[in-house]
Scaffold this active site. Sequence first.
Site, PDB file in Angstrom:
ATOM      1  N   THR A   1       0.869  -1.183   0.000  1.00 44.00           N
ATOM      2  CA  THR A   1       0.000   0.000   0.000  1.00 44.00           C
ATOM      3  C   THR A   1       0.906   1.233   0.000  1.00 44.00           C
ATOM      4  O   THR A   1       1.241   1.742  -1.060  1.00 44.00           O
ATOM      5  CB  THR A   1      -0.958   0.013   1.220  1.00 44.00           C
ATOM      6  OG1 THR A   1      -0.212  -0.182   2.411  1.00 44.00           O
ATOM      7  CG2 THR A   1      -2.009  -1.063   1.084  1.00 44.00           C
TER       8      THR A   1
ATOM      9  N   THR B   1      -1.510  -1.277   8.170  1.00 45.07           N
ATOM     10  CA  THR B   1      -1.679  -2.721   8.309  1.00 45.07           C
ATOM     11  C   THR B   1      -0.414  -3.470   7.937  1.00 45.07           C
ATOM     12  O   THR B   1       0.252  -3.129   6.986  1.00 45.07           O
ATOM     13  CB  THR B   1      -2.824  -3.199   7.391  1.00 45.07           C
ATOM     14  OG1 THR B   1      -4.042  -2.745   7.935  1.00 45.07           O
ATOM     15  CG2 THR B   1      -2.849  -4.712   7.288  1.00 45.07           C
TER      16      THR B   1
ATOM     17  N   GLU C   1       7.311   5.426   6.785  1.00 48.69           N
ATOM     18  CA  GLU C   1       7.211   6.733   6.144  1.00 48.69           C
ATOM     19  C   GLU C   1       7.755   7.850   7.037  1.00 48.69           C
ATOM     20  O   GLU C   1       7.380   7.966   8.196  1.00 48.69           O
ATOM     21  CB  GLU C   1       5.739   7.003   5.840  1.00 48.69           C
ATOM     22  CG  GLU C   1       5.492   8.013   4.754  1.00 48.69           C
ATOM     23  CD  GLU C   1       4.001   8.078   4.458  1.00 48.69           C
ATOM     24  OE1 GLU C   1       3.434   9.144   4.632  1.00 48.69           O
ATOM     25  OE2 GLU C   1       3.438   7.037   4.074  1.00 48.69           O
TER      26      GLU C   1
END
Lengths: 379, 379
Positions: free
Chosen positions: B146, B183, B266
């Site tokens: 993702t 997740t 991130e």
Amino acid sequence: MHELPQGFLAAGGTCGIKASGKKDLALFVSERPCTASGMFTQNLVAGAPVKVSRERLPSSEIRGVIINSGNANACTGQQGLEDARWMTALAAEQFDCRPEQFLVCSTGVIGHLLPRAVLEPGIPIVASTAEHSPQAFHDAAEAMMTTDTASKQSSRSVRIGNQTIIISAAAKGAAMIAPNMATMLAVVLTDAELNVDQASSWLRSAVDQSFNCISIDGHMSTSDTVLLLANGAAGVRPAGADEHRFREALNEVCLELAQSIIRDAEGAGHFVTINVSGLNSNQDAARIARHVADSALVKTAIAGNDPNWGRIVSAAGYAGVQFAETEVCLLLNGFLVYEQGLPTRFDAAAVSQALQSGEVEIDLRFASGSGSARFWTSD
Amino acid sequence: MHELPQGFLAAGGTCGIKASGKKDLALFVSERPCTASGMFTQNLVAGAPVKVSRERLPSSEIRGVIINSGNANACTGQQGLEDARWMTALAAEQFDCRPEQFLVCSTGVIGHLLPRAVLEPGIPIVASTAEHSPQAFHDAAEAMMTTDTASKQSSRSVRIGNQTIIISAAAKGAAMIAPNMATMLAVVLTDAELNVDQASSWLRSAVDQSFNCISIDGHMSTSDTVLLLANGAAGVRPAGADEHRFREALNEVCLELAQSIIRDAEGAGHFVTINVSGLNSNQDAARIARHVADSALVKTAIAGNDPNWGRIVSAAGYAGVQFAETEVCLLLNGFLVYEQGLPTRFDAAAVSQALQSGEVEIDLRFASGSGSARFWTSD
């Protein structure tokens, strides 16, 4: 400006602990012995003043509190304990009482020894300015500040029989991303007459509904302290219906200070109220409220005015409290965004607009019981 | 490129769930039934695929796993459960087995129904590309992503008797301040022969030392899943000394993936290892390590290369583990900064310089016992 209760003096001045030259020493003194109780950080790594004050409470002999800012006297070992006791001895000397009758708090950088050289001349000088005036009370509140942008005071008066008793309090807050440890201190003074059991249980209850319901960074400091001193100078003891009104005023004072700490949190753009209801117990509700308040992802969403129900619902989901996913309802500023396990078709732009006001109300409703809790946090 | 174990096929392709057109469907399929076990999020608000996969495990009949990215199928109610089962039925049809023989994972936005219209033609097309090749395995790992910036794979081979068994795994990570829920998914495949008890207990132990020792934002997602499939195609069962070597390889694969998730977090500038030792139990050590890892104030300090021992020591102090303050030692990248309850006279500039490398090692040493734990986090 806030009144001091009868029989209390206050002082706030500069010793020279802070390089900025700002006020760094506060004194709260009663002309007569007080019933006193305290609540302290649960952190095992506690500052020396916490250890010294804790061992003197509860008590019916306390005469005052000495507080310095700019240095937390934490992680300072045996010397730190001696310094904390020395501070109380020097304060007691100014007011003709025993060292054990003074409590002590310190807030600021940790791991540095207190500068006795500046405190030794400073304490008598500041003590000599102590007086019963709103200005002196305000000065004392200012002298407790570290990263706070404004001093924090609150007071209430309660009519008991034909007397008016006063509850006045000063606090300093915690700030996220502060250079130092984020310490919360509060001193509550009243001229009502309380016994030790009342002082202890009423303070605990007030703190559990106020200071223990705020969360900025989820990081418990080494120095958090709330003190209550009741000197009985008003000559009345709150009982019966008066007890209820007194405790309500005590709760309000604590709540007002706790909320002003959140509003003053460094870098915060939103004041967030979290209501949780419908759990089996208040404890369960508080657990969920705290997990939502402490979630970095929830805070990030709120900072961006993002009506991210998923982060809130999933933070509730890992709080360790049993509930059925299909019984959860979530309202954001009054908008129903999640119902019975599913997001509603809400107007995301309208909700985001509502969050931009800076006042955020998160309502999490369950269907298990009547337990509820209310928390406050910032983004 | 990583090999697939014998008897496994993989595929990764685009159905059209992601607006970007990137790969969004992964398949891991065994030519024969596998012994399989899984570990899932503890969040009460669990995604539909978690519920469906959980009820099918452990098993000795599993044929494969179907995974989509771009939509988590969480907070989707009864329709979500039906959609998750429908996905397994469609996958099973392509490989001539029963729906119950397929597991399912979904990751991405929550609160949106799966787009059946794109999955219905997409699943057979992607399934038709399944093959036993490193490229297909890589494609499948990519299709799980993702917000990850790179796909994550790891493999080990272990010699057992005159056979070589392979353990290969693919994972997707979590990212702080991600637009969606953070997740973590991992699928571990092996051609060794395991029984259900071995698959369950060995996976639990490996996950407890790897995926359960990483923390990015402290926010448990609705979909976290780790699956282990063992198809026995190599024809050997790890026993005796081989069991030890097999489990070590399994642990290594999980640890390598867990660490790559942290490195890919991130916005993170530092990879932080937290070693805690000298507690009464490993559980106590892990509690302290997790509190340090989750502290926003510790992360902030590390981001600024600030050797802020106070935040680390005080985070340990509120972990709920008993220890004596005077027994704590703290090393930062090998520099002793705190000893026996007091900061040392360390060279702050030198320690800060060491932290600037981006690799941070926090060593917290206690003197209560022999319990220890190791955690990893980012700033």
